[in-house]
Scaffold this motif. Structure first.
Motif, PDB file in Angstrom:
ATOM      1  N   ILE A   1       0.847  -1.206   0.000  1.00 14.29           N
ATOM      2  CA  ILE A   1       0.000   0.000   0.000  1.00 14.29           C
ATOM      3  C   ILE A   1       0.879   1.252   0.000  1.00 14.29           C
ATOM      4  CG2 ILE A   1      -1.583   1.387   1.411  1.00 14.29           C
ATOM      5  CD1 ILE A   1      -3.107  -1.035   2.063  1.00 14.29           C
ATOM      6  N   LYS A   2       1.921   1.202   0.817  1.00 16.50           N
ATOM      7  CA  LYS A   2       2.816   2.358   0.911  1.00 16.50           C
ATOM      8  C   LYS A   2       3.439   2.655  -0.458  1.00 16.50           C
ATOM      9  CE  LYS A   2       7.212   3.529   3.117  1.00 16.50           C
ATOM     10  NZ  LYS A   2       8.100   3.151   2.032  1.00 16.50           N
ATOM     11  N   ILE A   3       3.896   1.592  -1.146  1.00 20.41           N
ATOM     12  CA  ILE A   3       4.509   1.805  -2.462  1.00 20.41           C
ATOM     13  C   ILE A   3       3.485   2.332  -3.450  1.00 20.41           C
ATOM     14  CG2 ILE A   3       5.675   0.646  -4.393  1.00 20.41           C
ATOM     15  CD1 ILE A   3       6.836  -1.311  -2.370  1.00 20.41           C
ATOM     16  N   SER A   4       2.249   1.821  -3.332  1.00 18.61           N
ATOM     17  CA  SER A   4       1.228   2.229  -4.295  1.00 18.61           C
ATOM     18  C   SER A   4       0.878   3.711  -4.151  1.00 18.61           C
ATOM     19  CB  SER A   4      -0.026   1.371  -4.125  1.00 18.61           C
ATOM     20  OG  SER A   4      -0.737   1.785  -2.977  1.00 18.61           O
TER      21      SER A   4
ATOM     22  N   PHE B   1      -4.620   6.579 -12.191  1.00 20.38           N
ATOM     23  CA  PHE B   1      -4.066   6.118 -13.460  1.00 20.38           C
ATOM     24  C   PHE B   1      -4.629   4.728 -13.825  1.00 20.38           C
ATOM     25  CE2 PHE B   1      -0.562   3.848 -15.693  1.00 20.38           C
ATOM     26  CZ  PHE B   1      -0.627   4.559 -16.876  1.00 20.38           C
ATOM     27  N   VAL B   2      -4.577   3.854 -12.842  1.00 23.60           N
ATOM     28  CA  VAL B   2      -5.049   2.482 -13.093  1.00 23.60           C
ATOM     29  C   VAL B   2      -6.532   2.470 -13.408  1.00 23.60           C
ATOM     30  CG1 VAL B   2      -5.495   0.266 -11.962  1.00 23.60           C
ATOM     31  CG2 VAL B   2      -3.247   1.322 -11.772  1.00 23.60           C
ATOM     32  N   LEU B   3      -7.315   3.239 -12.654  1.00 21.06           N
ATOM     33  CA  LEU B   3      -8.771   3.192 -12.817  1.00 21.06           C
ATOM     34  C   LEU B   3      -9.263   3.997 -14.015  1.00 21.06           C
ATOM     35  CD1 LEU B   3      -9.830   3.374  -9.062  1.00 21.06           C
ATOM     36  CD2 LEU B   3      -9.813   1.378 -10.566  1.00 21.06           C
ATOM     37  N   ARG B   4      -8.426   4.901 -14.532  1.00 18.44           N
ATOM     38  CA  ARG B   4      -8.846   5.687 -15.691  1.00 18.44           C
ATOM     39  C   ARG B   4      -8.443   5.027 -17.005  1.00 18.44           C
ATOM     40  NH1 ARG B   4      -6.980  11.172 -13.486  1.00 18.44           N
ATOM     41  NH2 ARG B   4      -8.798  11.898 -12.305  1.00 18.44           N
TER      42      ARG B   4
ATOM     43  N   ILE C   1      -4.992 -10.011 -15.502  1.00 18.51           N
ATOM     44  CA  ILE C   1      -4.417  -9.042 -14.579  1.00 18.51           C
ATOM     45  C   ILE C   1      -3.081  -9.529 -14.024  1.00 18.51           C
ATOM     46  CG2 ILE C   1      -5.515  -9.758 -12.400  1.00 18.51           C
ATOM     47  CD1 ILE C   1      -5.318  -6.201 -13.791  1.00 18.51           C
ATOM     48  N   GLY C   2      -2.943 -10.835 -13.832  1.00 17.46           N
ATOM     49  CA  GLY C   2      -1.703 -11.374 -13.302  1.00 17.46           C
ATOM     50  C   GLY C   2      -0.534 -11.082 -14.228  1.00 17.46           C
ATOM     51  N   ARG C   3      -0.814 -11.196 -15.514  1.00 18.29           N
ATOM     52  CA  ARG C   3       0.230 -10.947 -16.500  1.00 18.29           C
ATOM     53  C   ARG C   3       0.607  -9.471 -16.567  1.00 18.29           C
ATOM     54  NH1 ARG C   3      -1.257 -13.182 -22.243  1.00 18.29           N
ATOM     55  NH2 ARG C   3       0.467 -12.032 -23.169  1.00 18.29           N
ATOM     56  N   VAL C   4      -0.419  -8.610 -16.531  1.00 17.67           N
ATOM     57  CA  VAL C   4      -0.180  -7.161 -16.579  1.00 17.67           C
ATOM     58  C   VAL C   4       0.639  -6.729 -15.376  1.00 17.67           C
ATOM     59  CG1 VAL C   4      -1.327  -4.920 -16.432  1.00 17.67           C
ATOM     60  CG2 VAL C   4      -2.226  -6.699 -17.948  1.00 17.67           C
ATOM     61  N   LEU C   5       0.304  -7.306 -14.225  1.00 15.89           N
ATOM     62  CA  LEU C   5       1.026  -7.010 -12.987  1.00 15.89           C
ATOM     63  C   LEU C   5       2.505  -7.362 -13.151  1.00 15.89           C
ATOM     64  CD1 LEU C   5       0.193  -6.060 -10.154  1.00 15.89           C
ATOM     65  CD2 LEU C   5       0.041  -8.439  -9.487  1.00 15.89           C
ATOM     66  N   TYR C   6       2.748  -8.524 -13.710  1.00 13.08           N
ATOM     67  CA  TYR C   6       4.107  -8.989 -13.933  1.00 13.08           C
ATOM     68  C   TYR C   6       4.854  -8.020 -14.861  1.00 13.08           C
ATOM     69  CZ  TYR C   6       7.943 -12.026 -15.383  1.00 13.08           C
ATOM     70  OH  TYR C   6       9.179 -12.545 -15.646  1.00 13.08           O
TER      71      TYR C   6
ATOM     72  N   TRP D   1       6.983   0.101  -9.928  1.00 21.95           N
ATOM     73  CA  TRP D   1       6.486  -0.520  -8.692  1.00 21.95           C
ATOM     74  C   TRP D   1       5.213   0.146  -8.171  1.00 21.95           C
ATOM     75  CZ3 TRP D   1      10.758  -2.599  -4.922  1.00 21.95           C
ATOM     76  CH2 TRP D   1      11.609  -3.446  -5.655  1.00 21.95           C
ATOM     77  N   PRO D   2       5.165   1.485  -8.144  1.00 17.51           N
ATOM     78  CA  PRO D   2       3.945   2.107  -7.609  1.00 17.51           C
ATOM     79  C   PRO D   2       2.682   1.689  -8.366  1.00 17.51           C
ATOM     80  CG  PRO D   2       5.693   3.706  -7.720  1.00 17.51           C
ATOM     81  CD  PRO D   2       6.204   2.486  -8.414  1.00 17.51           C
ATOM     82  N   VAL D   3       2.705   1.709  -9.702  1.00 22.27           N
ATOM     83  CA  VAL D   3       1.489   1.345 -10.447  1.00 22.27           C
ATOM     84  C   VAL D   3       1.162  -0.141 -10.245  1.00 22.27           C
ATOM     85  CG1 VAL D   3       0.615   0.943 -12.779  1.00 22.27           C
ATOM     86  CG2 VAL D   3       1.516   3.177 -12.157  1.00 22.27           C
ATOM     87  N   SER D   4       2.180  -1.004 -10.294  1.00 30.39           N
ATOM     88  CA  SER D   4       1.860  -2.423 -10.106  1.00 30.39           C
ATOM     89  C   SER D   4       1.350  -2.683  -8.694  1.00 30.39           C
ATOM     90  CB  SER D   4       3.066  -3.303 -10.434  1.00 30.39           C
ATOM     91  OG  SER D   4       4.200  -2.851  -9.744  1.00 30.39           O
ATOM     92  N   SER D   5       1.841  -1.939  -7.711  1.00 32.12           N
ATOM     93  CA  SER D   5       1.289  -2.080  -6.354  1.00 32.12           C
ATOM     94  C   SER D   5      -0.161  -1.653  -6.316  1.00 32.12           C
ATOM     95  CB  SER D   5       2.085  -1.231  -5.365  1.00 32.12           C
ATOM     96  OG  SER D   5       3.408  -1.699  -5.317  1.00 32.12           O
ATOM     97  N   ALA D   6      -0.483  -0.571  -7.006  1.00 28.75           N
ATOM     98  CA  ALA D   6      -1.872  -0.111  -7.060  1.00 28.75           C
ATOM     99  C   ALA D   6      -2.759  -1.175  -7.696  1.00 28.75           C
ATOM    100  CB  ALA D   6      -1.968   1.195  -7.830  1.00 28.75           C
ATOM    101  N   ILE D   7      -2.251  -1.801  -8.766  1.00 32.66           N
ATOM    102  CA  ILE D   7      -3.024  -2.865  -9.414  1.00 32.66           C
ATOM    103  C   ILE D   7      -3.281  -3.996  -8.420  1.00 32.66           C
ATOM    104  CG2 ILE D   7      -2.970  -4.667 -11.186  1.00 32.66           C
ATOM    105  CD1 ILE D   7      -1.371  -2.758 -12.938  1.00 32.66           C
TER     106      ILE D   7
END
Lengths: 363, 308
Positions: free
Chosen positions: B44-47, B81-84, B263-268, B277-283
């Motif tokens: 959460i902190k990174i996100s 960013f992720v939700l838009r 989503i697992g692949r996008v995260l990777y 890291w921040p965006v992938s943490s948000a995901i």
């Protein structure tokens, strides 16, 4: 009159084991018929054959003149009350009872009316919205009965219906069951291991042993005139004396019993010859017991020592050891509140019975 | 006169026993705290931080330096960013859809199997369950690779169909949604069968007899009795399949195509390829929030069940 339910040479095998072994039986319409036996005697299998849960290995079974072979359980004119009650846990009482009517495609208004009426009959109206697990054992038992009765089956099958109830409740429910059977006139077939229950409720009883009927008859026939050792021994308590036929007359016969070195007299039975091994049976309550020598004519008097004494309130039971070592059980009703010294352990006693009370058994 | 040997000593023993007991009671919480809550707090902190070209590649949240203009750096930018972004939203939606369809397929396949095992003779049930579990003895990754051998253009399936002259050109089986479904259904079937078997095996058969005695045919009694009473098993099985299938990474990356990202692949990709890291943490946080929804529904259902 044609019998309502007919078993015609019916067998049911599970692998090599014959649960029901070539049984034939007729049950009349409106009877309260009981099948009585110990566990594993095949009585439940017989009931499941009636319900359609087991197919026959051989023979025929007819209900109301119609051969039931190939007719699945859900198309048979019978309903069953299960030992575990088998109430649907996810439906309330009213829905449980309505389930069978719904399968028949009845109008909702009609279903409601019949559910209300049957709930009234078993005095469960106020519990209609409860789930089964919110009911006591006795209440569940009533719902199970109502659910089976509401379809107005030609035959109601009851599998040890009262086994889970405590004694007092069981007795009350027995009276109610008899009452409901008389009111509805439906043919009841009850399976039980409880002989008192069978005796009290039934018009006729079939005593079952190892997949076969050891005797079929009215309760008093079975109790007073058992035809074989199994029936005599299974129903109530009985004293058995092994011996041989010593003399045969027209109405009476004599059996010599080597163990007690006596000849005992009993009513004659057909188809025996002098010397045949037989067994003389006498019920405990038909034996007199006294500390003084009784004044009796013609009856054999035996002596012995009381080794055990049980007091049951309404009756007392004694076990008397004869000089030969054989045990005889005697029971007496405590008809008066006795002030006299009762018979106790280690008392020397005299026992005797009316010759006509004894029964001779061949098998 | 004998003095009772120190009740103070007894008290001490008693106290320490109680302390041990209490410690044992708390150990699952400790586990959860160490290995779930603490890492999650870090995620959460990174996100909430901004990406920088550094190692680690995000801005520290707190800045205690003397010359700092502000001591706290936090932003919801990554979430917005992720939700838009339509790609992410589509990926989330696609993952939910794929997981849901797979769950239904696994249920349709697993229910009859669980039912058959539960109704098999008691001495055969252990063996049948064993057969369901045995594939687990091989590595998950290996089994998914093995599937490519079946699904390839020159794989077993295509060769067989060509040999039988049912098709004259190899079918495109790999890198399709179909391949993903095959992979998920194959891998997650035991997770459906085991809880279903547990409920079906406990089901009182006299209830089914009773329904049939009251006039219900086999199908009717299944719908009215067996199905509703096995609902807890169905729900448990669906949870056990849906939740991991939703975040599945290996199956879509090995078997799936580019046009239906999960989503697992996008995260990777965000994490290892973009090093964002921040965006992938948000995901990851959004994914968890999405998965909490069905779990909350389950809790609600169970609470209602317990109430009755």
């Amino acid at each position: 009159m044609k019998p309502f339910i007919q078993f015609d040479d019916v067998s049911k095998h599970f692998g090599d084991f014959a649960a029901v072994d070539r049984v034939s039986l007729d049950i009349e319409e409106g009877e309260f018929f009981s099948i009585l036996g110990g566990s594993g005697c095949g009585k439940t299998t017989l009931l499941r054959i009636l319900a359609g849960f087991e197919e026959l290995s051989s023979g025929r079974m007819l209900i109301d003149g119609e051969d039931m072979s190939g007719i699945p359980a859900h198309r048979r004119p019978v309903n069953m009350m299960f030992q575990s009650y088998a109430l649907f846990p996810h439906m309330n009482v009213a829905k449980n009872i309505a389930y069978g009517l719904k399968q028949d495609g009845l109008e909702p208004a009609d279903i409601d009316a019949r559910v209300t009426r049957i709930l009234d009959l078993v005095q469960m109206s106020e519990f209609a919205q409860r789930k089964p697990r919110q009911l006591s054992g006795g209440q569940q038992q009533r719902v199970a009965l109502a659910r089976a009765l509401v379809k107005q089956p030609k035959v109601l099958l009851l599998d040890e219906p009262l086994a889970a109830l405590d004694k007092k409740l069981r007795q009350n429910t027995q009276f109610e069951l008899a009452n409901i059977q008389q009111k509805t006139g439906i043919t009841f077939v009850l399976v039980t291991h409880d002989q008192e229950e069978a005796m009290m409720l039934s018009s006729r009883i079939a005593v079952m042993n190892r997949g076969q009927f050891s005797q079929v008859g009215t309760p008093s026939e079975i109790y007073e005139n058992p035809q074989n050792r199994f029936t005599a021994d299974f129903i109530g308590s009985i004293n058995l004396f092994e011996g041989n036929v010593a003399a045969l007359a027209e109405t009476m016969m004599t059996v010599s019993v080597p163990a007690i070195d006596e000849c005992l007299t009993a009513p004659a039975i057909p188809d025996v010859n002098i010397g045949d091994p037989v067994c003389l049976a006498i019920r405990p309550e038909k034996i007199w017991i006294s500390r003084q020598a009784p004044d009796t004519e013609g009856n054999t008097i035996l002596t012995g020592e009381v080794v055990d004494q049980g007091y049951f309130g309404n009756l007392s039971v004694y076990r008397v050891r004869l000089p030969s070592g054989d045990m005889v059980q005697v029971s007496t009703q405590n008809r008066v509140r006795s002030t006299e010294r009762a018979i106790q352990r280690e008392d020397e006693v005299f026992i005797h019975w009316e010759c006509t009370s004894a029964v001779v058994l061949k098998e | 006169m004998n003095k009772t040997p120190g009740y103070k000593g007894l008290l001490a023993v008693n106290l320490s026993a109680r302390a041990v007991n209490r410690g044992l009671l708390w150990s699952p919480y400790l586990w959860l705290l160490l290995f779930f809550l603490a890492p999650f707090a870090i995620v959460i902190k990174i996100s909430l931080s901004e990406i920088v070209l550094a190692s680690p590649p995000y801005q520290p949240m707190f800045n205690w330096a003397e010359d700092a203009t502000q001591w706290f750096n936090g932003t919801l930018e990554n979430y917005l960013f992720v939700l838009r972004d339509r790609l992410y939203l589509y990926t989330f939606w696609n993952s939910i859809q794929t997981a849901a369809i797979s769950t239904v397929l696994v249920l349709l396949l697993g229910y009859p199997m669980a039912y058959a095992i539960a109704r098999a003779p008691a001495d055969k049930q252990g063996l049948l369950l064993m057969l369901v579990i045995i594939p687990f003895w091989t590595s998950f990754l290996l089994r998914i690779y093995a599937l490519t051998g079946l699904l390839n253009t020159h794989g077993v399936i295509n060769n067989a169909l060509l040999g039988l002259q049912l098709i004259d050109q190899p079918l495109q089986l790999m890198y399709t949604d179909f391949a993903i479904y095959i992979g998920i259904v194959y891998s997650y079937l035991p997770f459906m069968i085991l809880p279903l078997y547990a409920t079906l095996e406990r089901l009182d058969l006299s209830l089914v007899d009773a329904a049939s005695d009251l006039g219900a045919g086999p199908l009717r009694s299944f719908v009215d009795i067996t199905l509703p009473l096995s609902l807890p098993g169905i729900i448990a099985g669906c949870m056990l399949v849906f939740i991991p299938a939703m975040g599945e990474f290996v199956i879509p990356s090995l078997l799936g195509g580019a046009e239906s990202p999960m989503i697992g692949r996008v995260l990777y990709d965000e994490f290892f390829l973009n090093r964002d890291w921040p965006v992938s943490s948000a995901i990851a946080v959004v994914l968890l929030a999405l998965l909490l929804l069905p779990i909350a529904l389950l809790r609600h259902y169970q609470a209602k069940e317990a109430e009755q």
